[in-house]
Enzyme design. Structure first.
Site, PDB file in Angstrom:
ATOM      1  N   ARG A  92    -104.012  10.064  45.473  1.00  0.00           N
ATOM      2  CA  ARG A  92    -103.006  11.123  45.443  1.00  0.00           C
ATOM      3  C   ARG A  92    -103.172  11.981  46.691  1.00  0.00           C
ATOM      4  NH1 ARG A  92    -100.456   8.561  42.499  1.00  0.00           N
ATOM      5  NH2 ARG A  92     -99.596   9.031  40.443  1.00  0.00           N
ATOM      6  N   ASP A 121    -101.512   5.951  51.895  1.00  0.00           N
ATOM      7  CA  ASP A 121    -100.358   5.536  51.106  1.00  0.00           C
ATOM      8  C   ASP A 121     -99.749   6.737  50.393  1.00  0.00           C
ATOM      9  OD1 ASP A 121     -98.663   3.440  49.941  1.00  0.00           O
ATOM     10  OD2 ASP A 121     -99.625   3.990  48.041  1.00  0.00           O
ATOM     11  N   GLU A 131     -94.446  14.445  48.698  1.00  0.00           N
ATOM     12  CA  GLU A 131     -93.721  13.171  48.758  1.00  0.00           C
ATOM     13  C   GLU A 131     -92.369  13.296  48.081  1.00  0.00           C
ATOM     14  OE1 GLU A 131     -96.121  10.074  47.045  1.00  0.00           O
ATOM     15  OE2 GLU A 131     -97.832  10.548  48.283  1.00  0.00           O
ATOM     16  N   HIS A 138     -96.193   5.460  49.525  1.00  0.00           N
ATOM     17  CA  HIS A 138     -96.628   5.374  48.119  1.00  0.00           C
ATOM     18  C   HIS A 138     -96.192   4.027  47.514  1.00  0.00           C
ATOM     19  CE1 HIS A 138     -97.854   7.969  44.463  1.00  0.00           C
ATOM     20  NE2 HIS A 138     -98.057   6.691  44.195  1.00  0.00           N
TER      21      HIS A 138
HETATM   22  P1  NAI Z   1    -108.825   5.809  36.531  1.00  0.00           P
HETATM   23  O1  NAI Z   1    -108.556   6.937  35.578  1.00  0.00           O
HETATM   24  O2  NAI Z   1    -109.193   4.480  35.967  1.00  0.00           O
HETATM   25  O3  NAI Z   1    -109.992   6.233  37.549  1.00  0.00           O
HETATM   26  C1  NAI Z   1    -110.064   7.490  38.140  1.00  0.00           C
HETATM   27  C2  NAI Z   1    -111.529   7.839  38.314  1.00  0.00           C
HETATM   28  O4  NAI Z   1    -111.609   9.095  39.001  1.00  0.00           O
HETATM   29  C3  NAI Z   1    -112.278   8.002  36.984  1.00  0.00           C
HETATM   30  O5  NAI Z   1    -113.392   7.120  36.917  1.00  0.00           O
HETATM   31  C4  NAI Z   1    -112.732   9.457  37.011  1.00  0.00           C
HETATM   32  O6  NAI Z   1    -113.987   9.652  36.403  1.00  0.00           O
HETATM   33  C5  NAI Z   1    -112.775   9.712  38.510  1.00  0.00           C
HETATM   34  N1  NAI Z   1    -112.828  11.128  38.833  1.00  0.00           N
HETATM   35  C6  NAI Z   1    -112.225  12.161  38.204  1.00  0.00           C
HETATM   36  N2  NAI Z   1    -112.580  13.314  38.772  1.00  0.00           N
HETATM   37  C7  NAI Z   1    -113.415  13.002  39.793  1.00  0.00           C
HETATM   38  C8  NAI Z   1    -114.116  13.782  40.739  1.00  0.00           C
HETATM   39  N3  NAI Z   1    -114.048  15.118  40.748  1.00  0.00           N
HETATM   40  N4  NAI Z   1    -114.869  13.132  41.647  1.00  0.00           N
HETATM   41  C9  NAI Z   1    -114.971  11.781  41.644  1.00  0.00           C
HETATM   42  N5  NAI Z   1    -114.339  10.996  40.754  1.00  0.00           N
HETATM   43  C10 NAI Z   1    -113.576  11.612  39.845  1.00  0.00           C
HETATM   44  O7  NAI Z   1    -107.535   5.705  37.467  1.00  0.00           O
HETATM   45  P2  NAI Z   1    -107.044   4.454  38.329  1.00  0.00           P
HETATM   46  O8  NAI Z   1    -106.072   3.682  37.546  1.00  0.00           O
HETATM   47  O9  NAI Z   1    -108.212   3.757  38.906  1.00  0.00           O
HETATM   48  O10 NAI Z   1    -106.226   5.213  39.490  1.00  0.00           O
HETATM   49  C11 NAI Z   1    -106.931   5.810  40.579  1.00  0.00           C
HETATM   50  C12 NAI Z   1    -105.984   6.632  41.430  1.00  0.00           C
HETATM   51  O11 NAI Z   1    -104.970   5.793  41.994  1.00  0.00           O
HETATM   52  C13 NAI Z   1    -105.246   7.756  40.683  1.00  0.00           C
HETATM   53  O12 NAI Z   1    -105.210   8.905  41.503  1.00  0.00           O
HETATM   54  C14 NAI Z   1    -103.848   7.199  40.527  1.00  0.00           C
HETATM   55  O13 NAI Z   1    -102.901   8.227  40.392  1.00  0.00           O
HETATM   56  C15 NAI Z   1    -103.704   6.429  41.823  1.00  0.00           C
HETATM   57  N6  NAI Z   1    -102.672   5.393  41.829  1.00  0.00           N
HETATM   58  C16 NAI Z   1    -101.974   5.188  42.977  1.00  0.00           C
HETATM   59  C17 NAI Z   1    -101.006   4.212  43.049  1.00  0.00           C
HETATM   60  C18 NAI Z   1    -100.278   3.936  44.326  1.00  0.00           C
HETATM   61  O14 NAI Z   1     -99.314   3.177  44.320  1.00  0.00           O
HETATM   62  N7  NAI Z   1    -100.705   4.486  45.447  1.00  0.00           N
HETATM   63  C19 NAI Z   1    -100.664   3.400  41.876  1.00  0.00           C
HETATM   64  C20 NAI Z   1    -101.530   3.611  40.749  1.00  0.00           C
HETATM   65  C21 NAI Z   1    -102.482   4.596  40.738  1.00  0.00           C
END
Ligand code: NAI
Length: 334
Positions: A238, A262, A267, A296
């Site tokens: 993000r 990305d 955005e 994105h």
């Molecule tokens: P997820 O929920 O499986 O993993 C996110 C991780 O971030 C969790 O393990 C959590 O403990 C960790 N986290 C939370 N606060 C934290 C902190 N202060 N410091 C370090 N780690 C922390 O989510 P997922 O599915 O792996 O998605 C990851 C990211 O990718 C999200 O921000 C999501 O919005 C983004 N995303 C981007 C897409 C794109 O097209 N660019 C598409 C799908 C997701």
């Protein structure tokens, strides 16, 4: 009959939805530009609400007296007032598993393409005149196996990236305070117990954390300055997690060698765009081949869109029609 309202329904027919819901569900389909474009009578009837890009505020929710569940057709739910939904007894779910491989592949593609100099050669070979027919010596281009690959956020995507980075020979280390002890051992990677501890060793930094009050602005000038000289930074999570002005300063000074984004804080970008984006668009020489921006789109391919569509329908069906809701985001979660 249960009524489900799609605020953004871009599909040509209801075939996938009918396979999931059968015919005992009434679908109201709009391709609206925002919640305020939805007619009052449709909002009043909806027990389920499907959102994709729209922001949903407390005032929007007040228009849905019968609402029982909202599905965000994607992973992130930061555009939704979850406290307001909880106060109204509305369940919020997301679709966490549609683009995991795609985003991981995109993050790796950005890292590898930057570190192998693909963007740099691509740009310089089509200059007029083209640059010399020989390799370029730059801090950007380095062997993968001598670098530490730092991951912020070892969730679904972060884990998929860790596996990929390992296969390319990087020394992989993560920082995620919410992962249980032993996550490092299970994957055979390293763990940093503090963000600073991760930053000071990350020749490559790839961001995969959620956007939360804690991660918003988490990577500012102080933090990015801790990276080893010549680091590469990639953000497919993000935009607001990284301070773009700080990234621009460090790229300009040459302390960061390259970046792949990305996602950006606002955005789509609006004028006046951040200086870094302005320099990128103006093809300023100092940034040539060192910054790549994708809109994105890290998740995007037809297969992932198919997953979003079907899994969203399955998720709202589980919330409204079944007895075992899935992907529920509790108000306490970030
Ligand atoms: P997820 O929920 O499986 O993993 C996110 C991780 O971030 C969790 O393990 C959590 O403990 C960790 N986290 C939370 N606060 C934290 C902190 N202060 N410091 C370090 N780690 C922390 O989510 P997922 O599915 O792996 O998605 C990851 C990211 O990718 C999200 O921000 C999501 O919005 C983004 N995303 C981007 C897409 C794109 O097209 N660019 C598409 C799908 C997701």
């Amino acid at each position: 009959m249960t009524t489900i309202l799609y605020s953004e329904f871009p599909y040509p027919d209801e075939s996938v939805e009918r396979e999931v819901y059968g015919h005992e569900v009434r679908l109201i389909k709009h391709l609206s530009g925002g919640m305020d474009e939805l007619p009052d009578e449709d909002c009043a009837a909806a027990e389920g609400l499907m959102i994709f890009r729209h922001h949903v505020t407390e005032a929007d929710l007040a228009r849905f007296p019968k609402l029982r569940a909202i599905v965000r057709m994607g992973v992130g739910y930061d555009r939704l007032d979850r406290a307001a939904a909880a106060a109204r007894g509305v369940m919020v779910c997301n679709v966490p598993d549609y683009g995991t491989m795609e985003v991981a592949d995109s993050a790796m593609a950005l890292v590898l393409a930057l570190r192998r100099g693909l963007f740099l050669y691509h740009e310089t070979q089509r200059n007029t005149p083209p640059s010399e027919w020989k390799p370029i010596t730059t801090p950007l281009i380095r062997r993968m196996g001598v670098q530490t690959f730092g991951i912020i956020g070892l969730g679904r995507i972060g884990t998929a990236v860790a596996l990929r980075a390992k296969a390319f020979g990087f020394n992989v280390v993560f920082y995620d305070p919410y992962r249980p002890n032993g996550s490092d051992l299970a994957l055979g990677i390293g763990r940093a117990m503090t963000l600073d501890g991760l930053l000071e060793q990350s020749d490559v930094l790839s961001v995969h954390a959620l956007l939360t009050p804690e991660t918003r602005g988490m990577l500012g000038l102080r933090e990015l300055s801790m990276l080893p000289p010549g680091a590469v930074v990639v953000n497919t999570a993000r935009g607001p997690i990284i301070d773009l002005a700080a990234l621009e300063t460090l790229l300009h000074e040459g302390r960061i060698a390259g970046a792949g984004l990305d996602v950006i804080p606002v955005e789509p970008p609006v004028e006046p765009v951040p200086d870094l984006l302005r320099a990128y668009r103006a093809k300023e020489k100092w940034l040539e081949g060192r910054l790549v921006i994708t809109p994105h789109s890290a998740f995007h391919n037809p297969e992932a869109w198919g997953d979003i569509r079907r899994k969203s329908a399955e998720t709202i069906a589980a919330a409204l029609l079944g007895n075992r809701p899935q992907n529920v985001i509790s108000p306490e979660m970030f």
